[in-house]
Write a protein that holds these residues in place. Structure first.
Motif, PDB file in Angstrom:
ATOM      1  N   ASN A 233      41.404  24.567 -60.221  1.00  0.00           N
ATOM      2  CA  ASN A 233      40.885  23.972 -61.496  1.00  0.00           C
ATOM      3  C   ASN A 233      39.379  24.263 -61.534  1.00  0.00           C
ATOM      4  OD1 ASN A 233      43.436  23.461 -62.053  1.00  0.00           O
ATOM      5  ND2 ASN A 233      43.267  21.277 -61.476  1.00  0.00           N
ATOM      6  N   GLU A 236      38.502  27.833 -62.248  1.00  0.00           N
ATOM      7  CA  GLU A 236      38.734  28.092 -63.811  1.00  0.00           C
ATOM      8  C   GLU A 236      37.874  27.571 -64.474  1.00  0.00           C
ATOM      9  OE1 GLU A 236      42.948  26.747 -64.425  1.00  0.00           O
ATOM     10  OE2 GLU A 236      43.850  28.106 -62.989  1.00  0.00           O
ATOM     11  N   PHE A 323      39.414  18.108 -63.232  1.00  0.00           N
ATOM     12  CA  PHE A 323      39.884  18.907 -62.085  1.00  0.00           C
ATOM     13  C   PHE A 323      40.825  18.342 -61.353  1.00  0.00           C
ATOM     14  CE2 PHE A 323      35.093  20.613 -61.758  1.00  0.00           C
ATOM     15  CZ  PHE A 323      35.242  21.374 -62.950  1.00  0.00           C
TER      16      PHE A 323
END
Length: 534
Positions: A233, A236, A323
């Motif tokens: 995460n 990303e 996250f």
């Protein structure tokens, strides 16, 4: 009348009795980190290895990472594989091989796009074998692991009973026995173990019996929601700022820097993150410092914005929380589902590397505030130490709940209106799944399940008994989806006629199944052993 017929077959063999055992070694082969422990059967003192190449002494685990050369020979392993990658690329350029990580995921039942790409010519089995060999200790998952352990020269006989398997949460449950009295857990009480690792989170419920024996009252569960998903995460998030192409290029062409980015995030942010925002200091992710090669791949308008900000991306508490939260939410759901299955839970134990997360601990305690939540002793080493403790006393486990339905294949006459026409063969038979043991039932160690079968043809002189397993509760046919082959046993059929009964028995041992096929005509018995898919 149930019948059997030849299809294809294979065998696996084990000695009838274990060899002389003096030392028990437990291996925790993890998705992101691995470790081992050992104990003498004379002293029963468990010693966890803390001496790893490239890691400061005191660490219970090292990275599950391999660095290969251009000939697919291991040049570095563990933490040194990441350091060695940076050195290799500096000396030889970006065409040198990259470290191989997360290869254990190839054993998991996940989509191919979530499995890491391996170098051409490298199979998951070879990577696992190479890693186990480098540790130097001088179903599908268990079959592959047994073969890899044999190939790594850790056992001399591929069928030896001296190699036993245990699930990670089960090993952790055994390890937690030592502290149950400290938490006032008495005989008859039930506790939940939540094993939070790098790739997966696994849960098991155990009930304490007399003499420190454990029974499993419910089917265990788990999911691919380990701590590496927090890292994903984070990556990303960076992709949304610098562009997916930039991160992809960094990963492909400057893997050492890409890995360094994740390491710095873990050390400076993830491992220290709590649910108290006042404890958090904004993390200044300095591209020039952590991954200077990334600059060349960033395009406008992101490039102009970052140049104005001196190539620094500020990561705030709210960002890190995002996250964590999707991953933590999955873990909360898994815990909630397990708790629904039992009347009472005296304590929830958190184990595994991710179990040390203060944020995860706080959210679990907040969500399940009516339960006592504790972190097990040595959470990172809980699995490997529990594996050794189980090996020292394999009678610890009294019962287990089956995660699969087991059965045997048998040909029966096609029944109009009952069977599907497409499954009818040219002789007018249908291959049926004959149930032996159903998923979800609690079984004692060495409990047996039997079924009688008879030949299909009166002149049949051999039988090939096929065993299957499936997550389905009530399968009907052996060729349905999600039906997996466990193995075969071949037997001789003397005499002629259909009245030649064969008794098929499935016995659930400590960590493996023993199948026996007894010809009741000549009283001959055939045995084979299969890894227990649990």
């Amino acid at each position: 009348m149930e019948t059997i017929e030849r299809r294809e077959y294979s065998f696996s063999y084990s000695p009838e009795t274990p060899e002389d055992i003096r030392v028990v070694v437990g291996i925790d082969f993890g998705t992101t980190f691995s470790g081992y422990a050992c104990a003498s059967v004379r002293t029963c003192e468990v010693i966890t290895n803390t001496n790893w190449p490239g890691v400061n002494n005191g660490s219970f685990k090292t990275n599950t990472v391999l660095l290969y050369d251009e000939n697919l020979k291991v040049s570095e392993w563990g933490a040194r594989a990441l350091v060695g990658d940076t050195r290799e690329r500096k000396n030889r350029g970006n065409k040198s091989p990259k470290p191989v990580e997360l290869f254990k995921l190839h054993l998991g039942n996940i989509s191919d796009n979530k499995k890491p790409k391996l170098p051409q010519g490298l199979s998951p089995e070879k990577a696992i074998t190479d890693y186990l060999r480098m540790m130097e200790f001088t179903e599908k998952t268990k079959v592959v692991m047994r073969q890899c352990i044999y190939d790594a020269n850790l056992i001399n006989n591929i069928g030896t009973q001296n190699l036993q398997f245990s699930t990670e949460p089960e090993a952790a449950a055994v390890h937690c026995i030592k502290v149950l009295k400290d938490h006032k857990i008495n005989i008859g009480d039930t506790y939940l173990v939540v094993d939070c690792g790098g790739g997966t989170v696994d849960l098991t419920v155990r009930k304490l019996l007399e003499n420190n024996r454990l029974k499993e009252p419910t089917e265990r569960s788990g999911g691919f929601c380990g701590s590496t998903n927090v890292d994903r995460n984070f990556i990303e998030y960076l992709e949304n700022i610098v562009g997916e192409h930039a991160i992809s290029s960094l990963r492909e062409k400057h893997y050492g820097q890409f890995q360094y980015v994740i390491q710095q995030f873990c050390e400076r942010v993830k491992h220290q993150f709590t649910n108290d925002s006042s404890d958090f200091r904004t993390f200044e992710f300095n591209i020039a410092k952590y991954c200077p090669a990334l600059k060349q791949y960033i395009k406008n308008p992101a490039k102009d914005k970052l140049e104005q900000d001196d190539w620094i991306i500020d990561i705030y508490y709210k960002n890190v929380k995002l996250f964590f939260d999707p991953v933590v939410a999955q873990i909360l759901d898994l815990i909630n589902e397990q708790l629904k299955k039992i009347d009472k839970c005296s304590i929830i134990f958190l184990v595994g590397g991710f179990g040390e997360s203060k944020y995860l601990q706080a959210i679990i305690k907040e969500r399940f505030n009516t339960y006592k939540v504790a972190v097990s002793p040595n959470p990172v080493a809980a699995i490997v130490r529990g594996a050794v403790e189980y090996g020292l006393d394999m009678d610890t486990i009294k019962t287990r709940v089956l995660k699969w339905t087991y059965g045997v294949g048998a040909y029966e006459k096609f029944q109009e209106g009952t069977d599907e026409q497409s499954r009818k063969n040219k002789d007018g038979y249908v291959l049926k799944f004959i149930l032996l043991a159903k998923r979800g039932i609690e079984v004692d160690v060495n409990q047996k399940f039997s079924k009688k079968l008879t030949p299909k043809r009166p002149d049949q002189n051999k039988a090939f008994v096929e065993f299957f397993y499936t997550p389905k509760y009530t399968p009907k046919y052996c060729d349905e989806s999600e039906i997996h082959k466990l193995g075969n046993v071949e037997i001789d059929l003397p005499d002629t006629g259909l009245n030649r009964p064969i008794l098929v028995t499935l016995c659930f041992g400590k960590m493996e199944m023993v199948v026996t096929v007894k010809n009741e005509t000549d009283r001959r018995t055939y045995r084979s052993r299969f890894n227990l898919e649990i």
